[in-house]
Design a protein around this motif. Sequence first.
Motif, PDB file in Angstrom:
ATOM      1  N   GLY A 167       0.786  -1.236   0.000  1.00  0.00           N
ATOM      2  CA  GLY A 167       0.000   0.000   0.000  1.00  0.00           C
ATOM      3  C   GLY A 167       0.811   1.275   0.000  1.00  0.00           C
ATOM      4  O   GLY A 167       0.294   2.324  -0.399  1.00  0.00           O
ATOM      5  N   GLU A 168       2.078   1.196   0.436  1.00  0.00           N
ATOM      6  CA  GLU A 168       2.853   2.431   0.573  1.00  0.00           C
ATOM      7  C   GLU A 168       4.186   2.393  -0.165  1.00  0.00           C
ATOM      8  O   GLU A 168       4.431   3.205  -1.059  1.00  0.00           O
ATOM      9  CB  GLU A 168       3.091   2.711   2.067  1.00  0.00           C
ATOM     10  N   LEU A 169       5.070   1.450   0.208  1.00  0.00           N
ATOM     11  CA  LEU A 169       6.423   1.489  -0.320  1.00  0.00           C
ATOM     12  C   LEU A 169       6.467   1.255  -1.827  1.00  0.00           C
ATOM     13  O   LEU A 169       7.094   2.042  -2.561  1.00  0.00           O
ATOM     14  CB  LEU A 169       7.294   0.451   0.393  1.00  0.00           C
ATOM     15  N   LEU A 170       5.825   0.183  -2.297  1.00  0.00           N
ATOM     16  CA  LEU A 170       5.916  -0.134  -3.720  1.00  0.00           C
ATOM     17  C   LEU A 170       5.272   0.945  -4.596  1.00  0.00           C
ATOM     18  O   LEU A 170       5.895   1.377  -5.588  1.00  0.00           O
ATOM     19  CB  LEU A 170       5.290  -1.501  -3.992  1.00  0.00           C
ATOM     20  N   PRO A 171       4.053   1.428  -4.296  1.00  0.00           N
ATOM     21  CA  PRO A 171       3.508   2.520  -5.132  1.00  0.00           C
ATOM     22  C   PRO A 171       4.390   3.765  -5.120  1.00  0.00           C
ATOM     23  O   PRO A 171       4.562   4.418  -6.166  1.00  0.00           O
ATOM     24  CB  PRO A 171       2.144   2.801  -4.476  1.00  0.00           C
ATOM     25  N   ALA A 195       7.688   3.862  -4.638  1.00  0.00           N
ATOM     26  CA  ALA A 195       8.903   3.591  -5.399  1.00  0.00           C
ATOM     27  C   ALA A 195       8.615   3.608  -6.896  1.00  0.00           C
ATOM     28  O   ALA A 195       9.440   4.100  -7.688  1.00  0.00           O
ATOM     29  CB  ALA A 195       9.477   2.231  -4.988  1.00  0.00           C
ATOM     30  N   GLU A 196       7.479   3.056  -7.304  1.00  0.00           N
ATOM     31  CA  GLU A 196       7.119   3.084  -8.725  1.00  0.00           C
ATOM     32  C   GLU A 196       6.916   4.513  -9.218  1.00  0.00           C
ATOM     33  O   GLU A 196       7.371   4.877 -10.314  1.00  0.00           O
ATOM     34  CB  GLU A 196       5.843   2.269  -8.948  1.00  0.00           C
ATOM     35  N   GLU A 197       6.239   5.320  -8.430  1.00  0.00           N
ATOM     36  CA  GLU A 197       6.004   6.704  -8.836  1.00  0.00           C
ATOM     37  C   GLU A 197       7.316   7.493  -8.869  1.00  0.00           C
ATOM     38  O   GLU A 197       7.547   8.304  -9.789  1.00  0.00           O
ATOM     39  CB  GLU A 197       5.014   7.358  -7.870  1.00  0.00           C
ATOM     40  N   ARG A 222      16.946   1.325  -8.568  1.00  0.00           N
ATOM     41  CA  ARG A 222      17.398   0.326  -7.587  1.00  0.00           C
ATOM     42  C   ARG A 222      16.405   0.205  -6.437  1.00  0.00           C
ATOM     43  O   ARG A 222      16.112  -0.890  -5.946  1.00  0.00           O
ATOM     44  CB  ARG A 222      18.771   0.709  -7.052  1.00  0.00           C
ATOM     45  N   ALA A 223      15.883   1.323  -5.984  1.00  0.00           N
ATOM     46  CA  ALA A 223      14.905   1.297  -4.900  1.00  0.00           C
ATOM     47  C   ALA A 223      13.638   0.561  -5.326  1.00  0.00           C
ATOM     48  O   ALA A 223      13.044  -0.200  -4.545  1.00  0.00           O
ATOM     49  CB  ALA A 223      14.567   2.719  -4.464  1.00  0.00           C
ATOM     50  N   LEU A 224      13.237   0.772  -6.591  1.00  0.00           N
ATOM     51  CA  LEU A 224      12.046   0.085  -7.090  1.00  0.00           C
ATOM     52  C   LEU A 224      12.294  -1.419  -7.184  1.00  0.00           C
ATOM     53  O   LEU A 224      11.449  -2.227  -6.773  1.00  0.00           O
ATOM     54  CB  LEU A 224      11.654   0.647  -8.458  1.00  0.00           C
ATOM     55  N   ALA A 225      13.441  -1.817  -7.722  1.00  0.00           N
ATOM     56  CA  ALA A 225      13.746  -3.245  -7.830  1.00  0.00           C
ATOM     57  C   ALA A 225      13.826  -3.894  -6.453  1.00  0.00           C
ATOM     58  O   ALA A 225      13.318  -5.005  -6.227  1.00  0.00           O
ATOM     59  CB  ALA A 225      15.062  -3.440  -8.582  1.00  0.00           C
ATOM     60  N   LEU A 235       8.894  -7.347  -1.732  1.00  0.00           N
ATOM     61  CA  LEU A 235       7.483  -7.738  -1.721  1.00  0.00           C
ATOM     62  C   LEU A 235       7.336  -9.244  -1.908  1.00  0.00           C
ATOM     63  O   LEU A 235       6.517  -9.887  -1.239  1.00  0.00           O
ATOM     64  CB  LEU A 235       6.720  -6.993  -2.819  1.00  0.00           C
ATOM     65  N   GLY A 236       8.143  -9.822  -2.816  1.00  0.00           N
ATOM     66  CA  GLY A 236       8.082 -11.269  -3.017  1.00  0.00           C
ATOM     67  C   GLY A 236       8.445 -12.027  -1.751  1.00  0.00           C
ATOM     68  O   GLY A 236       7.773 -12.992  -1.369  1.00  0.00           O
TER      69      GLY A 236
END
Length: 407
Positions: free
Chosen positions: A339-343, A345-347, A371-374, A380-381
């Motif tokens: 809900g927070e980190l991945l969205p 990082a993608e943005e 790198r942060a997004l990857a 997440l996995g």
Amino acid sequence: MVAVLAALLLAASPPEVTPMTFEEALSLAGRTPGPESAARAAEVRRSESARLSPFVFNPQVTVEPGYRQRADERGADLRLGVSQTFGLSGQTGARDTTVRAEEAVLDAEARAVLLARRLVIAEAWLRLWAAEQAIVQSTQELQLAGAFREAVQGAAKLGASTKLEVAEASAYLAEARLAELGAEEQVARRRVELAMLLGRDPSRPLQASGVLPEVELPPDEEWAPLVAQASRMPEATARTLGAQLERARAAEAHASRGTLLQVGVAGLREYDGAVGGALTLTLTPSLFERGERDRGALLAAAERLEGEARDAGHRAAAGLSLSLHDVEHSREVLATLRGELLPAAEEAARLRELLFQSGDSTVPEVVLARRALAAARIRLGHARADEAWARVKARFFIDALSGVSSP
């Protein structure tokens, strides 16, 4: 050992992988050497117990040939006898109680061994699934890093990028390649570990196929009473039954040194042709040897096992409590990542690329955002695997309290 096998597998040509779902891996737990032999031991004990005789002692047959001579007569004598010994101190009942206790201990140990093997197999499969997901993300990052370096090199030819920016993009590509190699090594290691636990050939790698397991847990308000019942877990139960077994063996040892009665009949034929018979009764009272030596050692072992059973119960309570805590913790971590980190990082990565294309951002800033997004996607996995593992572990423990086999 696992590291050596993983290195050999990486060095060799990659063989074809064998897909295996979570349910398939768990179904093989009972056929691995440890649980299979434990179950077989219980079966052998039970089958041999069914063949026990109601008599503790074997009969005795006595043959006494002789020769007698007088001044005017001579001839052969013969005495034949058969006798059976009976324990008067309840040895048969004590033996049967001990046998039933042995069966109960072996059954409990078999359940404990199977539960332990199912737990390690479940964890190994989930760790392999997370490692394979990390490879997917690492491969995607490597492709993006390659495309990004090409873009920077193209801009450099047009004078829009400097040699430093090209070097930074090349370094990013090299690190992405190293990350992919590290992910491949981790997958190889996880595959060897899973194959080892399943008793499979490690040269034929397994693949964690299918979806993550979905398990239902009781409501949160029912967790505390379950922790209080943790002393019924298989390991603690096996040690408790082991203490009862040692006490049963002590009672059997005492009964085996109890008073004995030997009943026999004998037939006699004398040298002169006369025949006769006799009834023999032999009583062996338990005056001096009462099995104290064996009984003392067995009772001492029972005391030790009772202490170990309490320790095992405390460990089981702590393990179940931590497992239920891990369910809550992993659920919160997963929700935060999704809900927070991945969205975010993608943005951030998307905006950094747009700014770079418009000349308002630098290569290091884009590399850092990617790198942060990857890292967030790989994390997440692992978080999904951790959350599934926490729920599976708690479910296994809860089912073990009631003797139910988890699916």
